[in-house]
Structures are given as C-alpha cells and as structure tokens.
Design an enzyme around this catalytic site. Sequence first.
Site, mmCIF file in Angstrom:
data_model
loop_
_atom_site.group_PDB
_atom_site.id
_atom_site.type_symbol
_atom_site.label_atom_id
_atom_site.label_comp_id
_atom_site.label_asym_id
_atom_site.label_seq_id
_atom_site.Cartn_x
_atom_site.Cartn_y
_atom_site.Cartn_z
ATOM 1 N N ASP A 118 -15.172 -9.270 -2.130
ATOM 2 C CA ASP A 118 -16.068 -9.685 -1.040
ATOM 3 C C ASP A 118 -16.843 -10.948 -1.383
ATOM 4 O O ASP A 118 -17.323 -11.643 -0.490
ATOM 5 C CB ASP A 118 -17.088 -8.586 -0.726
ATOM 6 N N MET B 49 -10.400 -7.601 4.214
ATOM 7 C CA MET B 49 -11.645 -6.902 3.925
ATOM 8 C C MET B 49 -12.790 -7.908 3.788
ATOM 9 O O MET B 49 -12.739 -8.999 4.348
ATOM 10 C CB MET B 49 -11.487 -6.073 2.655
ATOM 11 N N GLY B 50 -13.859 -7.499 3.088
ATOM 12 C CA GLY B 50 -14.992 -8.392 2.887
ATOM 13 C C GLY B 50 -16.304 -7.773 3.293
ATOM 14 O O GLY B 50 -17.365 -8.328 3.095
ATOM 15 N N GLU C 249 -12.699 -7.742 8.507
ATOM 16 C CA GLU C 249 -12.872 -6.332 8.924
ATOM 17 C C GLU C 249 -14.267 -6.106 9.519
ATOM 18 O O GLU C 249 -14.458 -5.240 10.361
ATOM 19 C CB GLU C 249 -12.661 -5.398 7.742
ATOM 20 N N ARG D 225 1.743 -9.498 16.361
ATOM 21 C CA ARG D 225 2.073 -8.773 15.132
ATOM 22 C C ARG D 225 0.820 -8.697 14.259
ATOM 23 O O ARG D 225 0.206 -9.731 13.971
ATOM 24 C CB ARG D 225 3.183 -9.491 14.362
HETATM 25 O O1 F6P Z 1 -16.358 -3.858 -1.650
HETATM 26 C C1 F6P Z 1 -15.004 -4.148 -1.697
HETATM 27 C C2 F6P Z 1 -14.317 -3.481 -0.542
HETATM 28 O O2 F6P Z 1 -12.946 -3.715 -0.657
HETATM 29 C C3 F6P Z 1 -14.791 -3.949 0.828
HETATM 30 O O3 F6P Z 1 -14.234 -5.180 1.202
HETATM 31 C C4 F6P Z 1 -14.314 -2.803 1.694
HETATM 32 O O4 F6P Z 1 -14.986 -2.729 2.935
HETATM 33 C C5 F6P Z 1 -14.647 -1.611 0.791
HETATM 34 O O5 F6P Z 1 -14.550 -2.071 -0.557
HETATM 35 C C6 F6P Z 1 -13.704 -0.443 0.958
HETATM 36 O O6 F6P Z 1 -14.306 0.625 0.233
HETATM 37 P P1 F6P Z 1 -13.392 1.781 -0.424
HETATM 38 O O7 F6P Z 1 -12.622 1.153 -1.539
HETATM 39 O O8 F6P Z 1 -14.404 2.772 -0.902
HETATM 40 O O9 F6P Z 1 -12.508 2.287 0.690
#
Ligand code: F6P
Length: 379
Positions: free
Chosen positions: A137, A179-180, A231, A294
């Site tokens: 992140d 993610m992030g 996300e 897609r």
């Molecule tokens: O903090 C890193 C991260 O990958 C975030 O980007 C993501 O929202 C979260 O962890 C997902 O958490 P977990 O691994 O507990 O599903």
Amino acid sequence: MARKIALITGGGDCPGINAFLASAVRRGNREYGTEFIGVRNAFAGLAADNLDNHLLSLDTEKVIGLENRSSTILESSRFNPFTIENEAIGYPEKILANLKRIGVDGILGTGGNDTILSAMRLEKRGFPTVMAPKSIDNDVSGTDVMLGFRTAIFFGAQAARSTADSARAHRRISLVEVMGRHAGWLALEIGVASGADLITIPERPVNLGEFCTEVGRLYSDRQYVNLVVAEGTSIACSDPVILRAQKESDVVRSLMEETPELDTFGNPKLGGISQILRRVLRIELGLKKIEEIRTTDLGFTLRGLAPAADDIILGIRFGIRAADILLGEKRSGVMVGIHGLEIGEVPYEQALIPKTVNRSDRELQALGVFISSGCVNQM
Ligand code: F6P
C-alpha cells in the site's frame, strides 16, 4: 553480554520481508554476537499459550539465500493485543511474560501501520522494538517507499499492460483492480506505468455519471479502453448511477449491500469494485454483452511475489540499519525508512501518520487519474 532478539513480521505479507530478516540476522550475528529467534504469526505468536510451537531459531547459516524468497518465512497475523477486549484479557502482559520466559530483550520486525502501532504500544510498556516499514500500500509516513511497493509496481504494471494489450486486440474495455486499502499509490503507479487511460484512487471520489461518460467517449473513439481502479475507490451510495445499477443488477445490489467485515484494527475488507464498475459500465454504455468488459483483480498476486532487486536491496539496507540502532546504538521506538537514497529513521508517532496520495489535481489529471468535476480544486 550478547543479546537475544525476537523477529516478527506482521500484517499483509509482501516482497522483501525475507531480505530484511536475512540481513538483520547476518548483521546481528556478525557485528554484535546476537542470537535471533523468529516468532511465527507476529503478535498472535507472541501471545500464544504454545509460544514454543511458533519459534524458529535463525542464524547466518539458516538465512543463506533467504533474501530473494517471496512472502515471509515467519508467516504473519493481524492480531491486535491492544484492543480494549484483549487488554482486559491481559494479552499485553502475556506477551511480555512470554518474551521474558524465552529470554528475549528486544524485537526487530516488519510491519505496516497496524503492526507498527502494536510495536509502539509494546515499546511504551518498556520493551525495546525497532521496525521496518513494509506494505504494497505504501501508506505510512517517514519513508519514501515501503518494502514490497516497488516489486508490486513492477509486476502490476506488466500485468495491467498485458491485460490492456489483449483488450485492444479484441476491442474491449480492460478493467484492472488493485489493492492499496485507502491509499491510491498502487493504482496510481501501476496505472501510469501500464498506460491506463483512466485511473481511480480513493483520494478522489468518483461521480459515476461523469466516469461512464468519459469511458464511453474513449470506447467509441478507439474501441478499447485501459482502466486501473483502486480497491478503495469511493462511490457515493446516493449516486443515481449506482442506484440504477442496483435495480438492474443482482450482483451490484448484493455487492453494495454487503457489509465488509472488519479486522482487529477496524480495517474493512475491501475488494470487488471492478465487478461493480463492470456492470455499471455495461448498463450506462448500453453494451450488448458484458464480455466487452474484461476484469482482472490483481489482488494478492502482488503480495506473494518474489522481490525484485529494489526490494531485496531495500530489505537488506533496512535490516542493517535496524540491527545497528537496536543492537549497536541500543536505541529503540523508531521505524527505519528511506529518504532519497539515504536510510534514516523516524519515531513511531511520525511513521503512523497516514500517507495518502498528496499530488495536485493538475498533475493527477495529467497522469490519467479520474477527477470528478465537483472535486477539481485548482491546485
Ligand atoms: O495492507 C495490505 C493489503 O494488501 C491491503 O492492500 C488490502 O486491503 C489488505 O491488505 C487485505 O487484507 P488481508 O490480507 O487481511 O485480506
């Protein structure tokens, strides 16, 4: 007298963590005669009744070749011993007793904001800790970049571009989710590096009507579009487009109605925005088939990558500096970080200031970030 130090790796895994572990062990063994014990599952391991089952003795011999391995050999957890409930149960005292029982007098580790917060709380109870920042992140202050981020960008950009290249050949819209959490760094840099036409980030809420109009314009001009979405992209529940989509799509309705579970630090489990946007775009653009859009959710693929050279080097540099601070200078309560080319340190309190995308609208728009008309401030 030589010290015995525990190693922990908490929170989401990422590339480069093992490079930190290998480097800290080598530095501590060689320069300070330190003994190291890895504790699996971070604070969950430290608090375990069967702590001994979580222990992994590490030395220079055992960490040979560890630096380029993915994820973390010490596994991980998001266990928070400092919630009101867990403090009432006595988890912090249990952790301190466990550490004393195994003869450990300091902790070196890697973590994101939550694990660093727990390390700070342990430090405030008198137990020395020094942490290195890691997370794809890239969302803590006090360092230009966190372990794992550069590898995630390198691979994520290739993945997003290959998806987009395929979409172009089939006259489709490519929608890649990354993610992030609540910071848009991953989406921003993967989007720019993969040639995204539009990028959405949590820091800039999306007006869906304007977004769909822009995507539709691009699609009709060129018969393909390359989108990268974070996300944590924020959409107002009252947005008329999402209200319409909820009526027309069971998937959108169920995703919007889903209450995300929270982890022990109160973080909601994110993910799925690309599935919502896919159906919203199909409805708003009047596409005949949903296959014209897609989606690819890069999700955890960016977490489990073997580290690229940048993160091996950063992990090694962090490990050396963290070991020197705790073992050589006998200081603690700080997070190591990189500033330009220099490895430095910051107090935990400074590190824990969230670092979200702080670029100007002017630059973000030039990079392809979608900024709704109501949100543009002329910076
Ligand atoms: O903090 C890193 C991260 O990958 C975030 O980007 C993501 O929202 C979260 O962890 C997902 O958490 P977990 O691994 O507990 O599903």
